[in-house]
Design a protein around this motif. Structure first.
Motif, PDB file in Angstrom:
ATOM      1  N   ARG A   1       0.793  -1.230   0.000  1.00  0.00           N
ATOM      2  CA  ARG A   1       0.000   0.000   0.000  1.00  0.00           C
ATOM      3  C   ARG A   1       0.823   1.276   0.000  1.00  0.00           C
ATOM      4  O   ARG A   1       0.272   2.359  -0.086  1.00  0.00           O
ATOM      5  CB  ARG A   1      -0.933   0.007   1.221  1.00  0.00           C
ATOM      6  CG  ARG A   1      -1.927  -1.118   1.240  1.00  0.00           C
ATOM      7  CD  ARG A   1      -2.969  -0.998   0.183  1.00  0.00           C
ATOM      8  NE  ARG A   1      -3.733   0.219   0.417  1.00  0.00           N
ATOM      9  CZ  ARG A   1      -4.357   0.903  -0.525  1.00  0.00           C
ATOM     10  NH1 ARG A   1      -4.332   0.504  -1.751  1.00  0.00           N
ATOM     11  NH2 ARG A   1      -5.019   1.993  -0.233  1.00  0.00           N
ATOM     12  N   GLY A   2       2.159   1.167   0.128  1.00  0.00           N
ATOM     13  CA  GLY A   2       2.943   2.391   0.144  1.00  0.00           C
ATOM     14  C   GLY A   2       4.407   2.154   0.413  1.00  0.00           C
ATOM     15  O   GLY A   2       4.863   1.022   0.553  1.00  0.00           O
TER      16      GLY A   2
ATOM     17  N   ASP B   1      -0.779  15.430   0.686  1.00  0.00           N
ATOM     18  CA  ASP B   1      -1.875  15.215  -0.253  1.00  0.00           C
ATOM     19  C   ASP B   1      -1.494  15.525  -1.699  1.00  0.00           C
ATOM     20  O   ASP B   1      -2.350  15.617  -2.559  1.00  0.00           O
ATOM     21  CB  ASP B   1      -3.127  15.996   0.166  1.00  0.00           C
ATOM     22  CG  ASP B   1      -4.383  15.384  -0.422  1.00  0.00           C
ATOM     23  OD1 ASP B   1      -4.463  14.140  -0.490  1.00  0.00           O
ATOM     24  OD2 ASP B   1      -5.276  16.135  -0.849  1.00  0.00           O
TER      25      ASP B   1
ATOM     26  N   ALA C   1      -0.315  14.527  -5.269  1.00  0.00           N
ATOM     27  CA  ALA C   1      -0.257  13.334  -6.117  1.00  0.00           C
ATOM     28  C   ALA C   1       1.148  13.215  -6.693  1.00  0.00           C
ATOM     29  O   ALA C   1       1.814  14.216  -6.977  1.00  0.00           O
ATOM     30  CB  ALA C   1      -1.275  13.446  -7.245  1.00  0.00           C
TER      31      ALA C   1
ATOM     32  N   GLN D   1       1.177   5.142  -9.175  1.00  0.00           N
ATOM     33  CA  GLN D   1       0.594   6.437  -8.803  1.00  0.00           C
ATOM     34  C   GLN D   1       0.406   6.449  -7.292  1.00  0.00           C
ATOM     35  O   GLN D   1      -0.080   5.463  -6.712  1.00  0.00           O
ATOM     36  CB  GLN D   1      -0.769   6.638  -9.475  1.00  0.00           C
ATOM     37  CG  GLN D   1      -0.694   6.962 -10.936  1.00  0.00           C
ATOM     38  CD  GLN D   1      -0.009   8.281 -11.210  1.00  0.00           C
ATOM     39  OE1 GLN D   1       0.900   8.323 -12.010  1.00  0.00           O
ATOM     40  NE2 GLN D   1      -0.410   9.349 -10.554  1.00  0.00           N
ATOM     41  N   GLY D   2       0.774   7.551  -6.655  1.00  0.00           N
ATOM     42  CA  GLY D   2       0.647   7.627  -5.208  1.00  0.00           C
ATOM     43  C   GLY D   2       0.298   9.024  -4.748  1.00  0.00           C
ATOM     44  O   GLY D   2       0.026   9.930  -5.546  1.00  0.00           O
ATOM     45  N   ARG D   3       0.311   9.179  -3.429  1.00  0.00           N
ATOM     46  CA  ARG D   3      -0.019  10.464  -2.811  1.00  0.00           C
ATOM     47  C   ARG D   3       0.815  10.593  -1.539  1.00  0.00           C
ATOM     48  O   ARG D   3       0.956   9.632  -0.783  1.00  0.00           O
ATOM     49  CB  ARG D   3      -1.506  10.506  -2.480  1.00  0.00           C
ATOM     50  CG  ARG D   3      -1.987  11.860  -2.017  1.00  0.00           C
ATOM     51  CD  ARG D   3      -3.491  12.014  -2.148  1.00  0.00           C
ATOM     52  NE  ARG D   3      -4.015  11.840  -3.487  1.00  0.00           N
ATOM     53  CZ  ARG D   3      -4.056  12.796  -4.424  1.00  0.00           C
ATOM     54  NH1 ARG D   3      -3.619  13.992  -4.150  1.00  0.00           N
ATOM     55  NH2 ARG D   3      -4.566  12.543  -5.611  1.00  0.00           N
TER      56      ARG D   3
ATOM     57  N   VAL E   1       1.450  11.241   2.096  1.00  0.00           N
ATOM     58  CA  VAL E   1       0.504  11.126   3.215  1.00  0.00           C
ATOM     59  C   VAL E   1       1.087  11.468   4.584  1.00  0.00           C
ATOM     60  O   VAL E   1       0.331  11.668   5.531  1.00  0.00           O
ATOM     61  CB  VAL E   1      -0.129   9.715   3.275  1.00  0.00           C
ATOM     62  CG1 VAL E   1      -1.022   9.484   2.069  1.00  0.00           C
ATOM     63  CG2 VAL E   1       0.926   8.634   3.404  1.00  0.00           C
TER      64      VAL E   1
ATOM     65  N   ALA F   1       1.383   6.863  -0.078  1.00  0.00           N
ATOM     66  CA  ALA F   1       0.359   5.811  -0.168  1.00  0.00           C
ATOM     67  C   ALA F   1       0.117   5.538  -1.646  1.00  0.00           C
ATOM     68  O   ALA F   1      -0.054   6.467  -2.434  1.00  0.00           O
ATOM     69  CB  ALA F   1      -0.938   6.270   0.500  1.00  0.00           C
TER      70      ALA F   1
ATOM     71  N   GLU G   1      -1.924   4.581  -4.871  1.00  0.00           N
ATOM     72  CA  GLU G   1      -3.313   4.747  -5.279  1.00  0.00           C
ATOM     73  C   GLU G   1      -3.689   3.886  -6.470  1.00  0.00           C
ATOM     74  O   GLU G   1      -4.816   3.427  -6.553  1.00  0.00           O
ATOM     75  CB  GLU G   1      -3.592   6.220  -5.585  1.00  0.00           C
ATOM     76  CG  GLU G   1      -3.521   7.080  -4.340  1.00  0.00           C
ATOM     77  CD  GLU G   1      -3.970   8.496  -4.589  1.00  0.00           C
ATOM     78  OE1 GLU G   1      -3.804   9.014  -5.714  1.00  0.00           O
ATOM     79  OE2 GLU G   1      -4.489   9.100  -3.640  1.00  0.00           O
ATOM     80  N   SER G   2      -2.764   3.701  -7.413  1.00  0.00           N
ATOM     81  CA  SER G   2      -3.077   2.847  -8.561  1.00  0.00           C
ATOM     82  C   SER G   2      -1.806   2.346  -9.223  1.00  0.00           C
ATOM     83  O   SER G   2      -0.767   2.997  -9.173  1.00  0.00           O
ATOM     84  CB  SER G   2      -3.945   3.597  -9.576  1.00  0.00           C
ATOM     85  OG  SER G   2      -3.217   4.641 -10.168  1.00  0.00           O
TER      86      SER G   2
END
Length: 117
Positions: A45-46, A58, A60, A79-81, A83, A93, A95-96
């Motif tokens: 997850r990250g 936050d 991207a 793809q992440g963010r 956090v 984290a 995301e896709s």
């Protein structure tokens, strides 16, 4: 609640995994930012990025995880963010990602969990 209590609640195993990564994102002014760093740990997850940079929370980002250093570099594009921040770096984290990347990531985490035992 202490940090160890938070870590114990994670649904996904986090493993120590240091490798080169590349982060690409837009900064607050809309300019493209790209830099290399090292990962500290990784999960499905990250990951945690060891760096002095602190992108805004936050934000991207696109993460490239380099898994080999030969002529046929294997890399994962995710793809992440952003956090979280700490004194040592920041957390991303996921995301896709595509199915092949997810499969590689899952096996990578599983292999590194088994290597600790």
């Amino acid at each position: 609640m202490s940090n160890s209590d938070k870590d114990d609640r994670r649904k996904y195993s986090r493993v120590t995994f240091t490798t080169r990564i590349e982060i690409r994102m837009l900064d607050v002014s809309g300019q493209h930012v790209q830099f290399m760093a090292d990962s500290k740990d990784l999960s499905q997850r990250g990951l945690f990025v060891k760096t002095e940079k602190r992108p805004s929370l936050d934000t991207a980002c696109r993460v490239t995880v380099y898994l080999s250093r030969g002529t046929d570099d294997l890399k994962l594009e995710i793809q992440g963010r952003i956090v979280r921040h700490t004194d040592a770096g920041f957390g991303v984290a996921f995301e896709s990602m595509d199915l092949d990347t997810y499969s590689h990531l899952k096996m990578l985490v599983l292999y590194n969990i088994e290597a600790k035992d």
